[in-house]
Design a protein around this motif. Structure first.
Motif, short mmCIF file in Angstrom:
data_model
loop_
_atom_site.label_atom_id
_atom_site.label_comp_id
_atom_site.label_asym_id
_atom_site.label_seq_id
_atom_site.Cartn_x
_atom_site.Cartn_y
_atom_site.Cartn_z
N MET A 1 0.85 -1.19 0.00
CA MET A 1 0.00 0.00 0.00
C MET A 1 0.89 1.23 0.00
O MET A 1 2.02 1.18 0.46
CB MET A 1 -0.88 0.01 1.24
N SER A 2 0.35 2.33 -0.53
CA SER A 2 1.09 3.58 -0.48
C SER A 2 0.13 4.75 -0.36
O SER A 2 -1.03 4.67 -0.77
CB SER A 2 1.96 3.76 -1.72
N CYS A 3 0.62 5.83 0.24
CA CYS A 3 -0.16 7.06 0.37
C CYS A 3 0.70 8.21 -0.13
O CYS A 3 1.88 8.32 0.21
CB CYS A 3 -0.53 7.33 1.82
N ASN A 4 0.08 9.05 -0.95
CA ASN A 4 0.73 10.23 -1.49
C ASN A 4 0.08 11.47 -0.89
O ASN A 4 -1.15 11.58 -0.89
CB ASN A 4 0.58 10.28 -3.01
N SER A 5 0.91 12.38 -0.42
CA SER A 5 0.42 13.65 0.09
C SER A 5 0.36 14.63 -1.07
O SER A 5 1.38 14.91 -1.71
CB SER A 5 1.37 14.17 1.18
N GLU A 6 -0.82 15.12 -1.36
CA GLU A 6 -1.03 16.03 -2.49
C GLU A 6 -1.71 17.30 -1.99
O GLU A 6 -2.43 17.25 -0.99
CB GLU A 6 -1.91 15.35 -3.54
N PRO A 7 -1.52 18.43 -2.67
CA PRO A 7 -2.22 19.65 -2.25
C PRO A 7 -3.74 19.46 -2.20
O PRO A 7 -4.42 20.11 -1.40
CB PRO A 7 -1.82 20.67 -3.31
N SER A 8 -4.26 18.55 -3.00
CA SER A 8 -5.70 18.29 -3.02
C SER A 8 -6.15 17.34 -1.91
O SER A 8 -7.34 17.12 -1.73
CB SER A 8 -6.11 17.72 -4.38
N GLY A 9 -5.22 16.74 -1.17
CA GLY A 9 -5.57 15.82 -0.09
C GLY A 9 -4.67 14.60 -0.08
O GLY A 9 -3.63 14.58 -0.74
N MET A 10 -5.05 13.57 0.65
CA MET A 10 -4.28 12.34 0.73
C MET A 10 -4.87 11.32 -0.23
O MET A 10 -6.08 11.17 -0.33
CB MET A 10 -4.34 11.80 2.17
N ARG A 11 -4.00 10.62 -0.95
CA ARG A 11 -4.42 9.57 -1.89
C ARG A 11 -3.68 8.30 -1.51
O ARG A 11 -2.45 8.27 -1.51
CB ARG A 11 -4.09 9.97 -3.31
N CYS A 12 -4.43 7.24 -1.20
CA CYS A 12 -3.84 5.96 -0.80
C CYS A 12 -4.37 4.87 -1.72
O CYS A 12 -5.55 4.89 -2.10
CB CYS A 12 -4.19 5.63 0.64
N SER A 13 -3.51 3.92 -2.05
CA SER A 13 -3.92 2.82 -2.92
C SER A 13 -3.18 1.55 -2.52
O SER A 13 -2.18 1.59 -1.81
CB SER A 13 -3.67 3.15 -4.39
N ASN A 14 -3.71 0.42 -3.00
CA ASN A 14 -3.07 -0.87 -2.71
C ASN A 14 -2.60 -1.51 -4.00
O ASN A 14 -2.75 -0.97 -5.09
CB ASN A 14 -4.00 -1.78 -1.90
N SER A 15 -2.05 -2.70 -3.87
CA SER A 15 -1.41 -3.38 -5.00
C SER A 15 -2.38 -3.84 -6.07
O SER A 15 -1.96 -4.11 -7.19
CB SER A 15 -0.58 -4.56 -4.49
N ASP A 16 -3.68 -3.93 -5.77
CA ASP A 16 -4.62 -4.35 -6.81
C ASP A 16 -5.43 -3.18 -7.37
O ASP A 16 -6.44 -3.37 -8.04
CB ASP A 16 -5.52 -5.50 -6.36
N GLY A 17 -4.97 -1.94 -7.11
CA GLY A 17 -5.58 -0.77 -7.73
C GLY A 17 -6.74 -0.14 -6.99
O GLY A 17 -7.29 0.85 -7.44
N HIS A 18 -7.10 -0.69 -5.84
CA HIS A 18 -8.15 -0.06 -5.03
C HIS A 18 -7.54 1.04 -4.17
O HIS A 18 -6.35 1.04 -3.92
CB HIS A 18 -8.83 -1.09 -4.13
N GLY A 19 -8.39 1.93 -3.69
CA GLY A 19 -7.88 2.97 -2.81
C GLY A 19 -8.91 4.03 -2.51
O GLY A 19 -10.11 3.83 -2.69
N PHE A 20 -8.40 5.18 -2.06
CA PHE A 20 -9.26 6.30 -1.70
C PHE A 20 -8.49 7.61 -1.79
O PHE A 20 -7.27 7.63 -1.76
CB PHE A 20 -9.84 6.13 -0.29
N THR A 21 -9.26 8.68 -1.91
CA THR A 21 -8.74 10.02 -1.72
C THR A 21 -9.54 10.65 -0.59
O THR A 21 -10.72 10.32 -0.38
CB THR A 21 -8.85 10.89 -2.99
#
Length: 135
Positions: free
Chosen positions: A106-126
């Motif tokens: 899993m990974s999370c990216n900090s973006e000016p628009s908010g936090m974006r996290c995803s997993n190895s099968d392409g699911h995730g959230f913002t």
């Protein structure tokens, strides 16, 4: 047991375990409005202030817990709203915009628009004050 209850149990266990026994990373959005934890089998981000409303509370989320304050995600499968009595807010230092935390598929990216996290099968959230998405 539903995943959000399992997620709450995992988080509670991780925070009560000695630091050497669990590889848990906590981080916060630069604004301080979003707090996240990333463990081997879970990423969870909670939000302090939001302009949106979560979906209705599921029947199996007890009234004595909070609901909709965050979103969690495992290494596989879709993300879901958190049903828990604890929080990931204030869990660590700021993750500056353009930076990321990764582990356990899993990974999370900090973006000016908010936090974006995803997993190895392409699911995730913002997650942001203005909106959320589950994908």
């Amino acid at each position: 047991m539903k995943r959000y209850l399992l997620a709450a149990a995992i988080v509670a266990g991780l925070f009560s375990a000695p630091a050497a026994s669990a590889d848990v990373v906590g981080f916060t959005s630069p604004s301080g409005n979003i707090g996240c934890i990333l463990a081997e089998d879970l990423v969870r981000c909670d939000i302090a202030t939001r302009d949106w409303t979560p979906p209705p509370r599921p029947a199996d989320c007890p009234d004595f817990t909070d609901y909709g304050q965050g979103i969690s995600l495992g290494p596989y499968g879709p993300a879901g709203f958190v049903c828990a009595g604890d929080t990931a807010l204030g869990s660590g230092p700021a993750l500056e915009y353009g930076q990321f935390q990764a582990g356990g598929g899993m990974s999370c990216n900090s973006e000016p628009s908010g936090m974006r996290c995803s997993n190895s099968d392409g699911h995730g959230f913002t997650l942001s004050q203005q909106a959320y998405t589950l994908f």
